[in-house]
Design a protein around this motif. Structure first.
Motif, PDB file in Angstrom:
ATOM      1  N   ASN A  56       0.835  -1.196   0.000  1.00  0.00           N
ATOM      2  CA  ASN A  56       0.000   0.000   0.000  1.00  0.00           C
ATOM      3  C   ASN A  56       0.871   1.248   0.000  1.00  0.00           C
ATOM      4  O   ASN A  56       1.682   1.445   0.913  1.00  0.00           O
ATOM      5  CB  ASN A  56      -0.918   0.008   1.234  1.00  0.00           C
ATOM      6  N   ASN A  57       0.714   2.051  -1.067  1.00  0.00           N
ATOM      7  CA  ASN A  57       1.464   3.306  -1.204  1.00  0.00           C
ATOM      8  C   ASN A  57       2.976   3.089  -1.147  1.00  0.00           C
ATOM      9  O   ASN A  57       3.687   3.758  -0.395  1.00  0.00           O
ATOM     10  CB  ASN A  57       1.022   4.323  -0.147  1.00  0.00           C
ATOM     11  N   PHE A  75      -1.459  -4.799  -4.873  1.00  0.00           N
ATOM     12  CA  PHE A  75      -0.743  -3.540  -4.947  1.00  0.00           C
ATOM     13  C   PHE A  75      -1.791  -2.437  -4.994  1.00  0.00           C
ATOM     14  O   PHE A  75      -2.624  -2.423  -5.903  1.00  0.00           O
ATOM     15  CB  PHE A  75       0.113  -3.466  -6.208  1.00  0.00           C
ATOM     16  N   LYS A  76      -1.763  -1.508  -4.034  1.00  0.00           N
ATOM     17  CA  LYS A  76      -2.754  -0.442  -4.021  1.00  0.00           C
ATOM     18  C   LYS A  76      -2.058   0.907  -3.840  1.00  0.00           C
ATOM     19  O   LYS A  76      -1.275   1.088  -2.898  1.00  0.00           O
ATOM     20  CB  LYS A  76      -3.768  -0.654  -2.898  1.00  0.00           C
ATOM     21  N   GLY A  77      -2.341   1.823  -4.770  1.00  0.00           N
ATOM     22  CA  GLY A  77      -1.781   3.163  -4.689  1.00  0.00           C
ATOM     23  C   GLY A  77      -0.275   3.200  -4.807  1.00  0.00           C
ATOM     24  O   GLY A  77       0.374   4.116  -4.296  1.00  0.00           O
ATOM     25  N   CYS A  78       0.304   2.219  -5.499  1.00  0.00           N
ATOM     26  CA  CYS A  78       1.757   2.122  -5.607  1.00  0.00           C
ATOM     27  C   CYS A  78       2.287   2.841  -6.848  1.00  0.00           C
ATOM     28  O   CYS A  78       1.604   2.959  -7.859  1.00  0.00           O
ATOM     29  CB  CYS A  78       2.186   0.656  -5.665  1.00  0.00           C
ATOM     30  N   SER A  94      -3.755  -8.379  -7.808  1.00  0.00           N
ATOM     31  CA  SER A  94      -4.499  -7.192  -8.218  1.00  0.00           C
ATOM     32  C   SER A  94      -3.652  -5.934  -8.046  1.00  0.00           C
ATOM     33  O   SER A  94      -2.838  -5.830  -7.125  1.00  0.00           O
ATOM     34  CB  SER A  94      -5.800  -7.061  -7.420  1.00  0.00           C
ATOM     35  N   PHE A  95      -3.864  -5.019  -8.985  1.00  0.00           N
ATOM     36  CA  PHE A  95      -3.241  -3.704  -8.957  1.00  0.00           C
ATOM     37  C   PHE A  95      -4.383  -2.696  -8.956  1.00  0.00           C
ATOM     38  O   PHE A  95      -5.236  -2.743  -9.838  1.00  0.00           O
ATOM     39  CB  PHE A  95      -2.373  -3.487 -10.196  1.00  0.00           C
ATOM     40  N   MET A  96      -4.400  -1.785  -7.986  1.00  0.00           N
ATOM     41  CA  MET A  96      -5.489  -0.815  -7.919  1.00  0.00           C
ATOM     42  C   MET A  96      -4.930   0.579  -7.647  1.00  0.00           C
ATOM     43  O   MET A  96      -4.128   0.768  -6.728  1.00  0.00           O
ATOM     44  CB  MET A  96      -6.482  -1.186  -6.830  1.00  0.00           C
TER      45      MET A  96
END
Length: 138
Positions: A56-57, A75-78, A94-96
Motif C-alpha cells: 500500500n502506497n 498492490f494499491k496506490g503504488c 491485483s493492482f489498484m
C-alpha cells in the motif's frame, strides 16, 4: 520514517507501517506481509518470491522483479513507473490505483490478474502467457 529494518528481518504475518528496509544480499522470499507507506532501499528484486503480500502506497519505480513469483498479492496506490516484471509469474494478483506507466511484463505468466483504475500508458505486455483472466477495469 524512524523505523529502520534489515530486509532479512521481515517476519511472516506482520504488518509494517512507515518502515525503511535495508537491502538484502540473499534470495528474497516474503509471505503473508503487509507493507504500508514503506521505503525499500533495494532496487533489484530479481528471482524473488512474494506470497500473500499487500503493498500500500509503495514506491517501486524503476525496480527489477524479473523472473519473480507473485501469488495472491495486492498492490494499491503504488508507484510502479518503469518497473520490470519480465518473465515473472503472477497468480491471483491485483493492482489498484497504481501508476504502471512503462511497466514491463514481457513474457510473464499471468493467471487471474486485474488492473483496476491504473495508469498503464506505454506498458509492455508482449509475449505474455495469460491463463484464465487478465482484466483492465477503468
Amino acid at each position: 520514517m524512524n523505523n529502520y529494518l534489515e530486509f532479512d528481518e521481515i517476519i511472516s504475518g506482520e504488518t509494517y507501517n512507515d518502515y525503511r528496509f535495508k537491502p538484502s544480499n540473499k534470495r528474497i522470499n516474503v509471505s503473508e506481509v503487509t507493507f504500508n507507506n514503506c521505503k525499500f532501499e533495494q532496487t533489484n528484486f530479481d528471482n524473488s518470491e512474494w506470497l500473500d503480500c499487500e503493498f500500500n502506497n509503495i514506491d517501486f519505480a524503476n525496480c527489477n522483479f524479473n523472473q519473480s513469483i507473485i501469488y495472491r498479492s495486492k498492490f494499491k496506490g503504488c508507484r510502479l513507473l518503469g518497473i520490470q516484471f519480465d518473465e515473472s509469474t503472477f497468480k491471483d494478483v491485483s493492482f489498484m490505483d497504481c501508476d504502471c506507466t512503462y511497466l514491463s511484463l514481457f513474457a510473464a505468466k499471468l493467471t487471474n490478474v486485474i488492473f483496476k483504475k491504473d495508469n498503464c500508458d506505454d506498458s509492455n505486455f508482449s509475449s505474455c502467457n495469460v491463463a484464465k483472466s487478465l482484466q483492465f477495469v477503468i
